[in-house]
Design a protein around this motif. Structure first.
Motif, short mmCIF file in Angstrom:
data_model
loop_
_atom_site.label_atom_id
_atom_site.label_comp_id
_atom_site.label_asym_id
_atom_site.label_seq_id
_atom_site.Cartn_x
_atom_site.Cartn_y
_atom_site.Cartn_z
N ARG A 1 0.85 -1.20 0.00
CA ARG A 1 0.00 0.00 0.00
C ARG A 1 0.88 1.24 0.00
N ALA A 2 1.01 1.85 -1.16
CA ALA A 2 1.90 3.01 -1.30
C ALA A 2 1.23 4.28 -0.80
N LEU A 3 -0.07 4.43 -1.08
CA LEU A 3 -0.80 5.59 -0.60
C LEU A 3 -2.01 5.12 0.20
N ASP A 4 -2.23 5.78 1.31
CA ASP A 4 -3.22 5.26 2.25
C ASP A 4 -4.16 6.38 2.71
N GLY A 5 -4.76 7.07 1.72
CA GLY A 5 -5.65 8.17 2.07
C GLY A 5 -4.89 9.49 2.13
N LEU A 6 -4.21 9.80 1.01
CA LEU A 6 -3.34 10.98 1.01
C LEU A 6 -4.10 12.21 0.49
N SER A 7 -4.14 13.26 1.30
CA SER A 7 -4.86 14.49 0.93
C SER A 7 -3.99 15.71 1.21
N PHE A 8 -3.94 16.61 0.23
CA PHE A 8 -3.31 17.91 0.48
C PHE A 8 -3.73 18.87 -0.63
N SER A 9 -3.50 20.14 -0.42
CA SER A 9 -3.76 21.10 -1.48
C SER A 9 -2.67 22.16 -1.49
N VAL A 10 -2.47 22.74 -2.66
CA VAL A 10 -1.43 23.76 -2.84
C VAL A 10 -2.01 24.93 -3.60
N GLY A 11 -1.73 26.13 -3.14
CA GLY A 11 -2.18 27.32 -3.86
C GLY A 11 -1.26 27.63 -5.04
#
Ligand SMILES: Nc1ncnc2c1ncn2[C@@H]1O[C@H](COP(=O)(O)OP(=O)(O)OP(=O)(O)O)[C@@H](O)[C@H]1O
Length: 321
Positions: A20-30
């Motif tokens: 499992r490489a990503l496990d619920g990855l969240s982010f944001s960038v302006g």
């Protein structure tokens, strides 16, 4: 253009062998921000970049880049982004100019426009006098600059740099940091760079997202993340490793000392006041005749931030990867 140059929500990716490489990855960038995705090897940084650049698909979750959905609007995403992979994509047998002109032509520029853009980029990266030379004759730093120039040929809104300075010597690394900082500052470009160098993240990123086991564990400016940690950091280097935990429990008895982590011969802890903690630490160890090689006090670093959020030092995480 969207308010967020990049936005990911709950990305999950499991590779065929169950990794499992990503496990619920969240982010944001302006827009116009340099975002550093910082994490040890194997944390999931490259997988995130591959999904955002449409080279791979998440099992679930959503992502938008420059306002476009990475699955439903792949073509728009590809035109809006530049991608500089870990491994150079330039042709070593061709010259710098030839590489850039070809890159421009692939993106649909006319020959005249591609030649003009190539000259502009060579100038931009201080490579004009080397433009006519084969790329195989370039130094590592020059090759990397050409890679970044190739990622910018079609004037993207968002540039992805996957571990841009791995393998470069410190001077070439610092030089590239300057270039990247200028790009974002003067050209309003949004940059997502992945790195496993704490110093690089600290120096270059306006915003940091710390990745651990496929999740973002902390987000903020490097300064903001560090200043959230109270007090000072103390590192005690012992002559012999604290194998039975004696030193750890001795330090634990002292007032104002928390988060003691032992890794081999090094113990790290957070203290309310470094100036009063050091004599107390040395005193208690001297009483028990435990030899010490060095004690240092510092303001919290990104390593301490990482330790705070993950319970292990960055180096230990790298070694475990
Ligand atoms: N194609 C693949 N097949 C199977 N497992 C993979 C594949 N690519 C990556 N992985 C695994 O997924 C996890 C995340 O890898 P990823 O490359 O995204 O991490 P990273 O943070 O970019 O690290 P690095 O700096 O080493 O590239 C790791 O455990 C890795 O071994």
């Amino acid at each position: 253009m969207a308010t967020h140059a990049i936005r990911t929500t709950d990305l999950v990716k499991t590779y065929p062998k169950g990794q499992r490489a990503l496990d619920g990855l969240s982010f944001s960038v302006g827009e116009g921000v340099v975002l550093g995705l910082l994490g040890p090897n194997g944390a999931g940084k490259s997988t995130t970049v591959k999904i955002l650049t449409t080279l791979s698909r998440a099992d679930s979750g959503t992502a938008q880049v420059a306002g476009y959905d990475v699955i439903r609007e792949q073509d728009q995403v590809r035109h809006a982004i530049g991608y500089v992979p870990q491994k150079s994509s330039s042709d070593p047998m061709a010259t710098g100019i030839e590489n850039l002109v070809l890159g421009g032509r692939i993106y649909g520029l006319s020959r005249t426009d591609a030649v003009r853009r190539a000259a502009e980029l060579l100038e931009r990266f201080g490579l004009t006098e080397f433009g006519g030379r084969q790329v195989k004759t370039y130094s590592g730093g020059m090759q990397r600059k050409l890679d970044v120039a190739l990622g910018l040929v079609h004037r993207p809104q968002v540039l992805f740099l996957d571990e841009p300075t791995t393998g470069l010597d410190p001077e070439a690394r610092a030089d590239l940091w300057t270039e990247v900082g200028r790009l974002a500052g003067s050209e309003g470009l949004t940059v997502l760079l992945t790195t496993h160098y704490l110093e690089e993240a600290d120096r270059l990123a306006d915003q940091l997202a710390i990745v651990d086991h496929g999740k973002i564990v902390a987000e903020g400016t490097p300064e903001g993340l560090k200043s959230e940690l109270r007090g000072d950091s103390v590192h005690v280097e012992l002559v012999d490793a604290d194998t039975d935990g004696t030193v750890r429990s001795l330090l634990g008895q002292l007032p104002g000392i928390t988060e003691i982590v032992a890794e081999g011969k090094v113990l790290r802890a957070r203290v309310d006041h470094g100036a009063t903690a050091v004599p107390a630490v040395l005193g208690i160890l001297e009483d028990k005749a435990i030899p010490v090689s060095a004690v240092t006090v510092s303001r919290p670093s990104l390593d301490d931030v990482y330790l705070n959020y993950t319970g292990r030092s960055f180096q230990a995480a790298e070694e475990a990867a």
